[in-house]
Design a protein around this motif. Structure first.
Motif, PDB file in Angstrom:
ATOM      1  N   VAL A 261       5.595  32.518   6.802  1.00 26.32           N
ATOM      2  CA  VAL A 261       5.020  33.548   7.662  1.00 26.32           C
ATOM      3  C   VAL A 261       5.382  34.947   7.174  1.00 26.32           C
ATOM      4  O   VAL A 261       4.533  35.848   7.084  1.00 26.32           O
ATOM      5  CB  VAL A 261       5.489  33.351   9.119  1.00 26.32           C
ATOM      6  CG1 VAL A 261       5.237  34.610   9.950  1.00 26.32           C
ATOM      7  CG2 VAL A 261       4.789  32.160   9.749  1.00 26.32           C
ATOM      8  N   PHE A 262       6.675  35.157   6.846  1.00 27.96           N
ATOM      9  CA  PHE A 262       7.151  36.490   6.500  1.00 27.96           C
ATOM     10  C   PHE A 262       7.156  36.762   4.996  1.00 27.96           C
ATOM     11  O   PHE A 262       7.384  37.900   4.587  1.00 27.96           O
ATOM     12  CB  PHE A 262       8.552  36.716   7.070  1.00 27.96           C
ATOM     13  CG  PHE A 262       8.614  36.649   8.565  1.00 27.96           C
ATOM     14  CD1 PHE A 262       7.899  37.544   9.343  1.00 27.96           C
ATOM     15  CD2 PHE A 262       9.366  35.671   9.214  1.00 27.96           C
ATOM     16  CE1 PHE A 262       7.934  37.488  10.728  1.00 27.96           C
ATOM     17  CE2 PHE A 262       9.423  35.605  10.589  1.00 27.96           C
ATOM     18  CZ  PHE A 262       8.700  36.508  11.349  1.00 27.96           C
ATOM     19  N   GLN A 263       6.912  35.721   4.202  1.00 29.13           N
ATOM     20  CA  GLN A 263       6.955  35.861   2.744  1.00 29.13           C
ATOM     21  C   GLN A 263       8.318  36.404   2.294  1.00 29.13           C
ATOM     22  O   GLN A 263       8.408  37.289   1.445  1.00 29.13           O
ATOM     23  CB  GLN A 263       5.801  36.750   2.254  1.00 29.13           C
ATOM     24  CG  GLN A 263       4.421  36.133   2.458  1.00 29.13           C
ATOM     25  CD  GLN A 263       4.219  34.880   1.606  1.00 29.13           C
ATOM     26  OE1 GLN A 263       4.148  34.953   0.381  1.00 29.13           O
ATOM     27  NE2 GLN A 263       4.153  33.721   2.238  1.00 29.13           N
TER      28      GLN A 263
ATOM     29  N   TYR B  22       6.889  30.618  16.947  1.00 32.52           N
ATOM     30  CA  TYR B  22       5.519  30.792  16.450  1.00 32.52           C
ATOM     31  C   TYR B  22       4.684  29.588  16.830  1.00 32.52           C
ATOM     32  O   TYR B  22       5.148  28.445  16.764  1.00 32.52           O
ATOM     33  CB  TYR B  22       5.623  30.922  14.930  1.00 32.52           C
ATOM     34  CG  TYR B  22       4.359  30.969  14.119  1.00 32.52           C
ATOM     35  CD1 TYR B  22       3.424  31.979  14.287  1.00 32.52           C
ATOM     36  CD2 TYR B  22       4.141  30.025  13.123  1.00 32.52           C
ATOM     37  CE1 TYR B  22       2.289  32.043  13.489  1.00 32.52           C
ATOM     38  CE2 TYR B  22       3.013  30.072  12.317  1.00 32.52           C
ATOM     39  CZ  TYR B  22       2.081  31.093  12.508  1.00 32.52           C
ATOM     40  OH  TYR B  22       0.974  31.150  11.715  1.00 32.52           O
TER      41      TYR B  22
ATOM     42  N   ILE C 193       7.931  42.304   7.978  1.00 32.79           N
ATOM     43  CA  ILE C 193       7.691  41.644   9.261  1.00 32.79           C
ATOM     44  C   ILE C 193       6.470  42.258   9.942  1.00 32.79           C
ATOM     45  O   ILE C 193       5.626  41.549  10.502  1.00 32.79           O
ATOM     46  CB  ILE C 193       8.945  41.746  10.141  1.00 32.79           C
ATOM     47  CG1 ILE C 193      10.127  41.055   9.448  1.00 32.79           C
ATOM     48  CG2 ILE C 193       8.698  41.116  11.515  1.00 32.79           C
ATOM     49  CD1 ILE C 193      11.480  41.444   9.998  1.00 32.79           C
TER      50      ILE C 193
ATOM     51  N   LYS D 235       3.955  43.536   8.442  1.00 33.50           N
ATOM     52  CA  LYS D 235       2.786  43.009   7.713  1.00 33.50           C
ATOM     53  C   LYS D 235       2.412  41.623   8.234  1.00 33.50           C
ATOM     54  O   LYS D 235       1.227  41.319   8.429  1.00 33.50           O
ATOM     55  CB  LYS D 235       3.101  42.961   6.218  1.00 33.50           C
ATOM     56  CG  LYS D 235       1.973  42.440   5.352  1.00 33.50           C
ATOM     57  CD  LYS D 235       2.386  42.438   3.885  1.00 33.50           C
ATOM     58  CE  LYS D 235       1.296  41.893   2.981  1.00 33.50           C
ATOM     59  NZ  LYS D 235       1.735  41.877   1.548  1.00 33.50           N
ATOM     60  N   ALA D 236       3.424  40.787   8.485  1.00 28.53           N
ATOM     61  CA  ALA D 236       3.152  39.454   9.034  1.00 28.53           C
ATOM     62  C   ALA D 236       2.521  39.564  10.421  1.00 28.53           C
ATOM     63  O   ALA D 236       1.592  38.811  10.750  1.00 28.53           O
ATOM     64  CB  ALA D 236       4.444  38.647   9.098  1.00 28.53           C
TER      65      ALA D 236
ATOM     66  N   GLN E 128      -1.184  40.576   9.932  1.00 26.63           N
ATOM     67  CA  GLN E 128      -1.995  39.468   9.436  1.00 26.63           C
ATOM     68  C   GLN E 128      -2.230  38.425  10.523  1.00 26.63           C
ATOM     69  O   GLN E 128      -3.329  37.898  10.675  1.00 26.63           O
ATOM     70  CB  GLN E 128      -1.342  38.861   8.205  1.00 26.63           C
ATOM     71  CG  GLN E 128      -1.358  39.805   7.007  1.00 26.63           C
ATOM     72  CD  GLN E 128      -0.530  39.301   5.841  1.00 26.63           C
ATOM     73  OE1 GLN E 128       0.532  38.695   6.020  1.00 26.63           O
ATOM     74  NE2 GLN E 128      -0.985  39.574   4.627  1.00 26.63           N
ATOM     75  N   PHE E 129      -1.182  38.155  11.307  1.00 22.45           N
ATOM     76  CA  PHE E 129      -1.328  37.211  12.411  1.00 22.45           C
ATOM     77  C   PHE E 129      -2.321  37.717  13.461  1.00 22.45           C
ATOM     78  O   PHE E 129      -3.220  36.990  13.899  1.00 22.45           O
ATOM     79  CB  PHE E 129       0.045  36.967  13.051  1.00 22.45           C
ATOM     80  CG  PHE E 129      -0.001  36.276  14.377  1.00 22.45           C
ATOM     81  CD1 PHE E 129      -0.268  34.920  14.456  1.00 22.45           C
ATOM     82  CD2 PHE E 129       0.204  36.973  15.564  1.00 22.45           C
ATOM     83  CE1 PHE E 129      -0.319  34.275  15.680  1.00 22.45           C
ATOM     84  CE2 PHE E 129       0.162  36.346  16.788  1.00 22.45           C
ATOM     85  CZ  PHE E 129      -0.107  34.974  16.851  1.00 22.45           C
TER      86      PHE E 129
END
Length: 259
Positions: free
Chosen positions: A157-159, A195, A248, A250-251, A254-255
């Motif tokens: 999720v966070f890469q 999540y 975070i 960015k995640a 995207q979510f």
């Protein structure tokens, strides 16, 4: 003649930020409110996308003061995502505004369409809305930048391989809600994030916080005796440590946009 074969650009995300507190004075002077703080985080995150983007092109962001204006909530049909901010308040209290927030969050989660993001107090409110136990930690305060061990889902999720994130809490989600995917944990707090794809994403820490924001909170709470000298000095040592807030954010983006 204009081409009709190009892909239509998706409309901007309609994001409602539910402000569960008011920033400290110096932070308020810079950002006005927590909607401003989160807009700064999400704007920085948007610039890390491929290709880089301006937040205004991706999302319309509207703040709602849910503490002082008890009935000021968006219509769920008018938003695509809601983000619950942190707060100095306690997520398991039964103040009228907190009960209203839990009820609204449950409706958003049950909508099947609106995506929910929770941060710190917001993470705990999501947990409460889903039936999880929220309680005060017996370990005291977790403050400033700490490390979180990510699960495989959290890494995806966070890469990130490990997450460094600002903290400012002593309340915790004590157990995972049904069907929740754990994102991370550490020795202080076993539920550092949770999540369900397409439904919600939460973190116990504060990706939106900067060293200056945390330092102001530490100083002010130390001044009024909330933090002891030792707690204050420990937090200040880590207030300026590099952290993964933008990753975070960015995640989150995207979510909320359907990723």
């Amino acid at each position: 003649m204009a081409s009709t074969t190009g892909q239509q650009q998706p409309r901007p995300l309609r994001l409602a930020i539910l402000e569960c507190d008011t920033p400290q004075p110096q932070t308020r002077a810079l950002y006005r409110d927590y909607t401003g703080v989160f807009a700064a985080l999400l704007g920085a995150a948007a610039r890390t996308l491929d290709p880089p983007a301006d937040l205004a092109a991706l999302a319309s962001v509207t703040g709602y003061d849910v503490v002082n204006e008890l009935h000021t909530y968006p219509a769920l049909d008018d938003v695509d995502a809601v983000l619950l901010t942190g707060s100095r308040h306690t997520a398991f209290d039964d103040d009228p505004w907190i009960k209203n927030l839990v009820a609204f969050t449950r409706k958003a989660l049950d909508s099947g369409r609106v995506r929910v993001v929770g941060v710190c107090f917001g993470h705990q409110i999501v947990g409460r809305a889903l039936g999880a136990r929220v309680a005060k930690s017996d370990k005291g305060w977790e403050l400033a930048v700490t490390e979180v061990d990510l699960t495989e889902a959290g890494k995806a999720v966070f890469q990130l391989d490990k997450m460094r994130i600002h903290q400012m809490h002593r309340d915790v989600v004590a157990d995972l809600p049904p069907d929740a995917v754990p994102l991370g944990s550490n020795a202080f707090c076993p539920v550092q994030g949770m999540y369900v794809p397409g439904r919600y994403m939460t973190v116990q820490g504060h990706p939106e916080f900067t060293g200056d924001i945390v330092s102001e909170i530490l100083f002010n709470r130390h001044t009024v005796g909330i933090f002891t000298d030792d707690v204050y000095e420990d937090g200040m040592r880590r207030a300026g440590v590099a952290h993964d807030g933008v990753a975070i954010g960015k995640a989150f983006l995207q979510f909320m946009r359907g990723g």
